[in-house]
Scaffold this motif. Structure first.
Motif, short mmCIF file in Angstrom:
data_model
loop_
_atom_site.label_atom_id
_atom_site.label_comp_id
_atom_site.label_asym_id
_atom_site.label_seq_id
_atom_site.Cartn_x
_atom_site.Cartn_y
_atom_site.Cartn_z
N MET A 83 54.83 50.11 -8.86
CA MET A 83 54.09 49.08 -8.09
C MET A 83 52.67 49.57 -7.85
O MET A 83 52.39 50.75 -7.93
CB MET A 83 54.71 48.89 -6.72
CG MET A 83 56.13 48.49 -6.72
SD MET A 83 56.64 48.44 -4.98
CE MET A 83 58.37 48.18 -5.22
N SER A 84 51.79 48.64 -7.50
CA SER A 84 50.50 49.08 -7.04
C SER A 84 50.70 49.68 -5.64
O SER A 84 51.54 49.22 -4.86
CB SER A 84 49.52 47.92 -6.98
OG SER A 84 49.62 47.27 -5.74
N GLU A 87 50.40 47.23 -2.79
CA GLU A 87 51.56 46.36 -2.62
C GLU A 87 52.69 47.13 -1.93
O GLU A 87 53.33 46.64 -0.99
CB GLU A 87 52.00 45.89 -4.02
CG GLU A 87 53.13 44.89 -4.02
CD GLU A 87 53.70 44.72 -5.43
OE1 GLU A 87 53.09 45.20 -6.39
OE2 GLU A 87 54.79 44.12 -5.53
N ARG A 90 52.09 47.62 1.69
CA ARG A 90 52.28 46.38 2.44
C ARG A 90 53.75 46.19 2.78
O ARG A 90 54.10 45.64 3.81
CB ARG A 90 51.83 45.17 1.61
CG ARG A 90 50.37 44.85 1.76
CD ARG A 90 50.12 43.40 1.44
NE ARG A 90 50.57 42.54 2.53
CZ ARG A 90 50.12 41.32 2.72
NH1 ARG A 90 49.24 40.82 1.90
NH2 ARG A 90 50.56 40.60 3.72
N LYS A 91 54.61 46.65 1.87
CA LYS A 91 56.05 46.46 2.09
C LYS A 91 56.67 47.58 2.90
O LYS A 91 57.74 47.42 3.45
CB LYS A 91 56.76 46.36 0.74
CG LYS A 91 56.45 45.09 -0.02
CD LYS A 91 57.29 45.04 -1.28
CE LYS A 91 56.99 43.80 -2.10
NZ LYS A 91 57.58 43.92 -3.43
N ASN A 118 42.20 45.32 4.13
CA ASN A 118 42.53 44.90 2.78
C ASN A 118 41.83 43.60 2.41
O ASN A 118 42.21 42.95 1.43
CB ASN A 118 44.04 44.73 2.62
CG ASN A 118 44.73 46.06 2.53
OD1 ASN A 118 44.58 46.78 1.55
ND2 ASN A 118 45.47 46.43 3.56
#
Ligand SMILES: Nc1ncnc2c1ncn2[C@@H]1O[C@H](COP(=O)(O)OP(=O)(O)OP(=O)(O)O)[C@@H](O)[C@H]1O
Ligand SMILES: [Mg+2]
Lengths: 258, 296
Positions: A83-84, A87, A90-91, A118
């Motif tokens: 994943m980036s 991202e 964020r999770k 962001n």
């Protein structure tokens, strides 16, 4: 994405090893999983690699190029390394040992820092709503609603820590990583945070590093016991505390070391 | 045991006396250091005050004939330091433009990569640069700018020499300020998915704002009084000029000119008084900024 991991395990850690210096593993071959909407406690004596393991989950180690990571971690069945990092973070939110609100920001700005940092823009009314919700969720709203525009660093340590939790959950993450979030707090502030975590369990999955066995027993559903970088034992907290399988776990729980 | 106790109590009197003596010594030292400062400011104020009026700020320096006429009749000398003031402001502004952004960036770079060879090399370079006598920086700007670019003395050349002086001061103060930011603040930003560049300009720079601003203001106050490099670069000019390719004056250059003209001696005092007060207020401003925006 397969169905079991979708429903049961939010996180699956697979044969994870982490070395600060080549060949010296602070975390060694750890395989474990974390269930959705639960609190998983990571316990173990000082220096056994709890923080190191936790910080791997949001790829914090990448800030320090010398650190080597092997193995994989799956978030909802997907490798976090594919994943980036934005991202991923964020999770997967994080709360640190010492409260660390941004000293240049007001309470309000701190809560929405994840958005502003962001470049996620939104209407003022939506932002107000997020701030109020997050602060209500951490039971800080009534204490600070009159002083939203004061600097976050004016708050007490326990309030600052709740502010940091609010900052992490404002983003609505799936997983919240907490590294000894109460170790810098007094017993009353600690209880407030513990109550809060119990409450937050309804919405988020939490991984909690703690030194404090009674804290783990009080609030966690599952526990992992680490020793010298290895995961010695993991399971339901009740089972692990009452009938530990490994003698090292038993020794730790009975206060023989740590 | 009792012997030790009596020895201790016996000693108390002596230690107290030593304490008192030492305290007086420290106070005396402080007074001796402060006296010259008061003497300087006092004599500048007494001798320079008479010349300070509106014209002092709005008119360029008088020529020697005007000054001679005034001096012979005992009047105050007409004219002022407007050409020096504008020249100084112009050059300090340009020097800031040249030095502040790269200085801040280099300081942050060195801090972020402090373990790397290249960063350490840059840091030693800055340290060396800070020790280079300012006249040599003047010569360098002379060779680079006066000889090759403006083909003559110019404000640009003066600014470049001042910028080279500011650069190491800003680099080092920036690095030292950044060093004071707790790692936990940076990690908190990264944990929110903040991109690197944004962490720098939304967290690092605002959090350390007071330290950065203090460094910049101190560097400014340092170059404001600089004279030697300007003699080789900006040269000086009797008129107010904003053309960066032409010679301009500066307050310290004017002080030197006034000093060399027996008819203008009283302007030396007032121009010096002004420069001193200006630099002093800059330092005070730096202090108040430092305490007001202090987060770390
Ligand atoms: N930045 C670092 N550089 C080198 N070694 C480190 C670093 N951080 C931790 N270690 C080492 O890695 C091992 C695990 O450290 P870690 O911080 O994960 O332990 P911990 O279980 O969280 O301990 P504590 O309960 O004291 O916080 C320790 O032996 C420690 O010395
Ligand atoms: Mg730790």
């Amino acid at each position: 994405m397969n169905n079991t991991s979708q429903n049961d395990n939010v996180l699956e850690i697979k044969d994870l090893s982490i070395a600060y210096e080549p060949g010296k593993y602070a975390v060694n071959g750890v395989t474990a999983s974390v269930k959705r909407n639960s609190i998983t406690a990571i316990m173990g004596p000082s220096g056994c690699g709890k923080s190191t393991l936790l910080r791997a989950i949001n790829r914090m180690h990448e800030l320090y190029p010398d650190i080597q990571t092997k193995g994989d971690i799956l978030l909802d069945g997907q490798s976090i390394f594919s994943m980036s990092v934005i991202e991923l973070r964020r999770k997967v939110g994080m709360v640190f040992q010492r409260p660390n609100p941004f000293p240049n920001m007001t309470i309000y700005e701190n809560v929405v820092a994840g958005f502003s940092l962001n470049d996620i823009r939104m209407k003022k009314s939506r932002r107000d709503e997020i701030v109020e919700n997050a602060l209500r969720n951490v039971t800080l709203w009534d204490e600070v609603k009159e002083s939203l525009y004061r600097k976050g660093t004016f708050l007490s340590g326990g309030q600052q820590q709740r502010l940091c939790v609010a900052r992490a959950i404002a983003f609505n993450p799936e997983v919240l990583l907490l590294d000894e979030p109460t170790s810098a707090l007094d017993p009353i502030a600690t209880l407030k945070i513990e109550d809060l975590l119990g409450e937050l369990k309804k919405k988020y999955t939490m991984v909690l590093v703690t030194h404090n066995m009674s804290q783990a027993a009080r609030i966690s559903d599952d526990s992992m016991f680490m020793y010298l970088g290895e995961l010695v034992e993991s399971g339901r907290t009740g089972t692990l505390f009452t009938t530990p399988k490994d003698p090292r776990t038993e020794a730790y729980l009975t206060g023989k070391f740590g | 045991m009792t012997e030790i106790n009596t020895a201790l109590t016996d000693n108390i009197g002596r230690r107290n006396r030593t304490n008192v003596r030492f305290r007086y010594l420290v106070i005396a030292g402080a007074v001796i250091t402060v006296i010259p400062i008061f003497l300087i400011v006092g004599s500048l104020a007494i001798k320079g005050f008479r010349q300070i009026n509106l014209a002092f700020f709005t008119q360029p320096a008088p020529d020697t004939f005007q000054a001679m006429m005034a001096a012979s009749t005992g009047d105050i000398i007409p004219g002022g330091i407007a050409n020096g003031l504008t020249g100084s402001l112009l050059m300090v502004f340009l020097a800031s433009l040249f030095a502040i952004p790269p200085g801040l960036m280099t300081g942050i770079y060195i801090y972020e990569n402090s373990s790397q060879k290249y960063a350490r090399f840059i840091r030693s370079l800055a340290e060396i640069l800070q020790g280079v006598p300012s006249i040599i920086l003047g010569i360098i700007a002379y060779i680079w700018i006066v000889k090759n670019i403006t083909k003559g003395y110019s404000a640009l050349a003066g600014s470049v020499s001042l910028a080279i002086m500011m650069l190491p001061l800003i680099i080092r103060s920036t690095e030292e300020t950044m060093r004071m930011i707790p790692v936990s603040i940076r990690e908190a930003a990264f944990a929110l998915g903040t991109p690197y560049y944004k962490m720098i300009y939304k967290i690092l720079i605002p959090v350390s704002f007071s330290g950065l601003a203090t460094g910049v203001l101190l560097a400014l106050s340092r170059i404001l009084g600089e004279t030697a490099p300007l003699m080789l670069t900006a040269l000086g000019s009797p008129a107010i000029s904003f053309d960066i390719t032409k010679p301009v004056s500066a307050v310290p250059l004017l002080i030197w000119d006034f000093y060399n003209d027996p008819n203008m001696v009283s302007l030396v005092w007032s121009a010096s008084l002004f420069l001193m007060v200006f630099v002093l207020s800059m330092n005070l401003l730096a202090r108040s900024v430092a305490s007001k925006h202090k987060y770390i």
